[in-house]
Design a protein around this motif. Structure first.
Motif, mmCIF file in Angstrom:
data_model
loop_
_atom_site.group_PDB
_atom_site.id
_atom_site.type_symbol
_atom_site.label_atom_id
_atom_site.label_comp_id
_atom_site.label_asym_id
_atom_site.label_seq_id
_atom_site.Cartn_x
_atom_site.Cartn_y
_atom_site.Cartn_z
ATOM 1 N N LEU A 37 0.952 -1.277 -0.179
ATOM 2 C CA LEU A 37 0.282 -0.166 0.149
ATOM 3 C C LEU A 37 0.826 1.033 -0.092
ATOM 4 O O LEU A 37 1.591 1.318 0.535
ATOM 5 N N LYS A 38 0.502 1.831 -0.863
ATOM 6 C CA LYS A 38 0.921 3.300 -0.791
ATOM 7 C C LYS A 38 0.174 4.460 -0.703
ATOM 8 O O LYS A 38 -0.847 4.595 -1.763
ATOM 9 N N VAL A 39 -0.257 5.821 -0.046
ATOM 10 C CA VAL A 39 -0.972 6.994 -0.392
ATOM 11 C C VAL A 39 -0.455 8.112 -0.569
ATOM 12 O O VAL A 39 0.211 8.518 0.442
ATOM 13 N N TRP A 40 -0.896 9.052 -1.131
ATOM 14 C CA TRP A 40 -0.160 10.544 -1.448
ATOM 15 C C TRP A 40 -1.500 11.344 -0.858
ATOM 16 O O TRP A 40 -2.925 11.381 -1.229
ATOM 17 N N GLU A 41 -1.398 12.491 -0.501
ATOM 18 C CA GLU A 41 -2.418 13.325 -0.327
ATOM 19 C C GLU A 41 -2.170 14.756 -0.905
ATOM 20 O O GLU A 41 -0.353 15.027 -0.544
ATOM 21 N N THR A 42 -2.820 15.634 -1.342
ATOM 22 C CA THR A 42 -2.494 17.039 -1.284
ATOM 23 C C THR A 42 -2.442 17.944 -0.009
ATOM 24 O O THR A 42 -2.855 17.318 0.870
ATOM 25 N N ILE A 43 -1.073 18.555 -0.312
ATOM 26 C CA ILE A 43 -0.991 19.928 1.368
ATOM 27 C C ILE A 43 -1.287 20.887 0.261
ATOM 28 O O ILE A 43 -0.933 21.034 -0.309
ATOM 29 N N GLY A 44 -1.398 21.512 1.355
ATOM 30 C CA GLY A 44 -2.228 23.030 1.296
ATOM 31 C C GLY A 44 -3.570 22.805 0.495
ATOM 32 O O GLY A 44 -4.701 21.901 -0.044
ATOM 33 N N ALA A 45 -3.881 24.758 -0.716
ATOM 34 C CA ALA A 45 -4.967 24.372 -1.667
ATOM 35 C C ALA A 45 -4.440 24.038 -3.110
ATOM 36 O O ALA A 45 -3.103 24.975 -3.714
ATOM 37 N N PRO A 46 -4.831 22.918 -4.170
ATOM 38 C CA PRO A 46 -4.263 23.236 -4.921
ATOM 39 C C PRO A 46 -4.921 23.367 -5.611
ATOM 40 O O PRO A 46 -6.167 24.015 -6.095
ATOM 41 N N ASN A 47 -4.328 23.961 -6.209
ATOM 42 C CA ASN A 47 -5.087 25.055 -7.741
ATOM 43 C C ASN A 47 -5.119 23.984 -9.023
ATOM 44 O O ASN A 47 -4.481 23.905 -9.774
ATOM 45 N N LEU A 48 -6.585 23.603 -8.892
ATOM 46 C CA LEU A 48 -6.850 22.438 -10.019
ATOM 47 C C LEU A 48 -7.685 23.259 -11.171
ATOM 48 O O LEU A 48 -8.484 23.918 -10.259
ATOM 49 N N TRP A 49 -7.994 22.809 -11.833
ATOM 50 C CA TRP A 49 -9.599 23.352 -12.756
ATOM 51 C C TRP A 49 -10.508 22.075 -11.941
ATOM 52 O O TRP A 49 -11.728 22.460 -11.747
ATOM 53 N N VAL A 50 -10.900 20.929 -12.114
ATOM 54 C CA VAL A 50 -12.117 20.415 -11.833
ATOM 55 C C VAL A 50 -12.178 19.403 -10.389
ATOM 56 O O VAL A 50 -12.474 18.551 -9.835
ATOM 57 N N ILE A 51 -10.488 19.402 -9.872
ATOM 58 C CA ILE A 51 -11.112 18.650 -8.428
ATOM 59 C C ILE A 51 -10.350 19.734 -7.073
ATOM 60 O O ILE A 51 -9.351 19.692 -7.759
ATOM 61 N N GLY A 52 -10.632 19.702 -6.256
ATOM 62 C CA GLY A 52 -9.736 20.329 -5.188
ATOM 63 C C GLY A 52 -8.924 19.703 -4.211
ATOM 64 O O GLY A 52 -8.053 18.850 -5.124
ATOM 65 N N ARG A 53 -8.824 19.423 -3.494
ATOM 66 C CA ARG A 53 -8.148 18.099 -2.097
ATOM 67 C C ARG A 53 -8.183 17.081 -2.273
ATOM 68 O O ARG A 53 -9.912 16.988 -2.948
ATOM 69 N N TYR A 54 -7.428 16.145 -2.516
ATOM 70 C CA TYR A 54 -7.623 14.521 -2.834
ATOM 71 C C TYR A 54 -6.158 14.145 -2.224
ATOM 72 O O TYR A 54 -5.231 14.177 -1.585
ATOM 73 N N ARG A 55 -6.875 12.621 -1.965
ATOM 74 C CA ARG A 55 -5.440 12.071 -1.526
ATOM 75 C C ARG A 55 -6.008 9.936 -1.770
ATOM 76 O O ARG A 55 -6.770 9.605 -2.919
ATOM 77 N N PRO A 83 -13.330 22.093 -5.775
ATOM 78 C CA PRO A 83 -12.603 22.518 -5.868
ATOM 79 C C PRO A 83 -13.729 23.841 -4.959
ATOM 80 O O PRO A 83 -15.115 23.574 -5.311
ATOM 81 N N LYS A 84 -13.279 24.452 -3.798
ATOM 82 C CA LYS A 84 -14.207 25.246 -2.994
ATOM 83 C C LYS A 84 -14.728 26.493 -3.878
ATOM 84 O O LYS A 84 -15.491 27.205 -4.140
ATOM 85 N N ALA A 85 -13.861 26.912 -5.134
ATOM 86 C CA ALA A 85 -14.430 28.304 -5.586
ATOM 87 C C ALA A 85 -15.058 28.456 -7.261
ATOM 88 O O ALA A 85 -14.434 27.219 -7.697
#
Length: 173
Positions: A88-106, A129-131
């Protein structure tokens, strides 16, 4: 990180040992290859990856990607949260990602060894995304993008091992 509102996964069979599959996928350049090359889903653009000294192979290792799509900057910083070789390997966003269609993710992958093959599951849990306008785009495109991303990671790994015949991972460097 709190629970995410959406998720998807892709599962493939790989005719290779779990240890060999993990070694290949532990190099994030293999996992992120679909974002490093121009494609229709990336609207002809590509992202560049940056890694710390741990190269996303250690818990706490930081890495990210950045680039432009249609001239608009995009970026995400990530950290390896779990790494239990060869399963198993898992990574996640830190801070606020600047992406078009998804926000934070794991995201991550899980490898289940079978008698003569391995089952690879690539998964993502994400928020929109929030905005606006990214949130509106997410309502329309996030599910398709998440399915494309996990599907490409899983299918690219399966294709590699079909082509390599289940052999050991070549060294990168």
């Amino acid at each position: 990180m709190p629970a995410m509102s959406r998720s998807t996964e892709a599962i493939v069979r790989i005719d290779s040992a779990a240890k060999t599959v993990f070694a290949y996928l532990d190099d994030h350049r293999h996992l992120g290859a679909h974002m490093s090359a121009s494609s229709w889903m990336m609207l002809g653009s590509k992202m560049d990856y940056e890694f710390d000294a741990g190269e996303a192979r250690l818990v706490g290792s930081k890495f990210g990607f950045h680039g432009k799509i249609l001239g608009i900057a995009m970026a995400a910083e990530q950290v390896v949260a779990i790494r239990t070789s060869p399963r198993l390997k898992v990574w996640e966003t830190i801070g606020a990602p600047n992406l078009w269609v998804i926000g934070r993710y794991r995201m991550g992958f899980e490898i289940v060894p079978e008698t003569r093959w391995s089952r690879l599951r690539v998964f993502i849990e994400y928020d929109l995304p929030k905005a606006a306008p990214a949130r509106w785009l997410g309502l329309i495109f996030a599910n398709a993008y998440a399915r494309w991303c996990t599907g490409r990671m899983a299918k690219d790994a399966a294709r590699y091992f079909e082509t390599a015949g289940g052999q050991a991972v070549p060294s990168i460097g």
